[in-house]
Design a protein around this motif. Structure first.
Motif, short mmCIF file in Angstrom:
data_model
loop_
_atom_site.label_atom_id
_atom_site.label_comp_id
_atom_site.label_asym_id
_atom_site.label_seq_id
_atom_site.Cartn_x
_atom_site.Cartn_y
_atom_site.Cartn_z
N GLN A 66 45.24 47.76 45.85
CA GLN A 66 45.13 46.74 44.81
C GLN A 66 43.74 46.16 44.65
O GLN A 66 43.55 45.26 43.83
CB GLN A 66 46.11 45.59 45.13
N HIS A 69 42.50 46.42 41.13
CA HIS A 69 43.27 45.56 40.24
C HIS A 69 42.85 44.09 40.40
O HIS A 69 42.83 43.34 39.42
CB HIS A 69 44.76 45.71 40.52
N LEU A 70 42.53 43.69 41.63
CA LEU A 70 42.03 42.34 41.85
C LEU A 70 40.71 42.11 41.12
O LEU A 70 40.50 41.05 40.51
CB LEU A 70 41.85 42.09 43.35
N SER A 73 41.45 41.71 37.43
CA SER A 73 41.97 40.37 37.15
C SER A 73 40.85 39.35 37.14
O SER A 73 40.83 38.43 36.31
CB SER A 73 43.03 39.98 38.19
N VAL A 225 46.09 42.53 38.64
CA VAL A 225 46.81 42.61 39.90
C VAL A 225 48.29 42.27 39.72
O VAL A 225 49.14 42.78 40.47
CB VAL A 225 46.16 41.68 40.94
N GLY A 228 49.74 45.41 38.78
CA GLY A 228 49.64 46.32 39.91
C GLY A 228 50.71 46.05 40.94
O GLY A 228 51.33 46.98 41.48
N ALA A 246 49.64 42.09 49.44
CA ALA A 246 48.97 42.08 48.13
C ALA A 246 49.17 40.74 47.42
O ALA A 246 48.25 40.24 46.76
CB ALA A 246 49.51 43.22 47.27
N SER A 250 46.21 38.13 46.29
CA SER A 250 46.09 37.67 44.90
C SER A 250 46.11 36.16 44.80
O SER A 250 45.63 35.59 43.81
CB SER A 250 47.22 38.26 44.05
#
Length: 275
Positions: A66, A69-70, A73, A225, A228, A246, A250
């Motif tokens: 992830q 994806h973080l 974001s 995220v 994700g 995860a 986040s």
């Protein structure tokens, strides 16, 4: 000095105990999320109430899966903050200082827009985004997420800008400053608390967005995220340790921002209440 009455002392202890119990209830989901993250490879029903040892393999796997994806974001949320403040600050100043007719109606209509379900807006935006070529793009998601914070920011900053003394603005105009320069050099610096508060909430709205991310993206090119983790659960539903890890990762950026900006939030929210 007389000692406090027994009844008053008991009330204080009772209030403190009630507050602690409420806080424990509210924080328990966060604790269980962290507890499960530290016990990778176990199901939800097999998770121990207290981890016997610190196992960070779930965090390692979650960061590997992830991490991109973080970052997505973060980029989208920061872009949404810029767009939100660029739109809402001038709008709030105009509603607060220019004596426009129907200002109360406009503010009320702005509040009403917050009540519209997100799925309705997302479906309407999708058709427009297809025509504009904004589907599966960073810019499209930034604009959509910015719309979540613009109404709140306009109402908040307007209430703050109304409380700015008119003499300060008149003094700037007498010194030769035009409307734009007065806004940039005088109003915005004095509205710092409201700007920080509005920007923080805009960031949180964008950071936690799921509906726009799911509706306005049809590929993996732009995947925040939230999306994700949603797809991560579907692919690895048995590995709850990594899923919770995860989720913890986040939550860290939002928690850090809240801690750093808490004094500005308190001042920004209450600043317009006293004129």
């Amino acid at each position: 000095m007389a000692a406090p009455a027994p009844t008053t002392s008991r009330r204080r202890w009772g209030s403190t105990l009630a507050g602690v119990l409420i806080l424990c209830v509210m924080l328990f989901p966060l604790y269980w999320m962290l507890n499960t993250a530290l016990q990778p490879g176990t199901g939800l029903l097999q998770t121990d109430p207290v981890p016997g040892s610190l196992d960070l393999s779930g965090f390692s796997k979650a960061l590997s899966d992830q991490g991109g994806h973080l970052l997505t974001s973060l980029v989208v949320a920061l872009g949404a903050v810029v767009v939100c403040l660029a739109v809402s600050a001038p709008a709030a100043y105009g509603l607060a200082r220019f004596g426009l007719r129907g200002t109360r109606t406009i503010v009320f209509g702005t509040l009403i827009t917050q009540m519209v379900p997100g799925i309705v807006i997302a479906n309407a935006l999708y058709n427009s985004y297809v025509s504009l070529g904004l589907v599966n793009s960073y810019a499209g998601l930034m604009l959509a997420d910015a719309s979540l914070g613009i109404p709140f920011s306009i109402v908040l900053m307007r209430s703050f800008m109304v409380s700015i003394p008119g003499e300060v603005i008149e003094a700037a105009q007498l010194d030769g400053a035009g409307p734009v320069r007065t806004f940039l050099r005088v109003v915005l610096p004095m509205s710092r608390n409201a700007l920080i508060t509005s920007g923080l909430f805009a960031f949180l709205f964008a950071w936690s967005d799921f509906m726009f991310a799911l509706t306005l993206n049809t590929t993996d090119h732009v995947k925040p995220v939230t999306l994700g983790i949603y797809q991560y659960i579907g692919a690895h539903v048995g590995d709850w340790g990594s899923v919770m890890a995860a989720s913890v990762l986040s939550a860290v950026p939002a928690a850090i921002l809240l801690v750093l900006a808490q004094k500005y939030i308190a001042a920004g929210i209450t600043g317009g209440s006293v004129k």
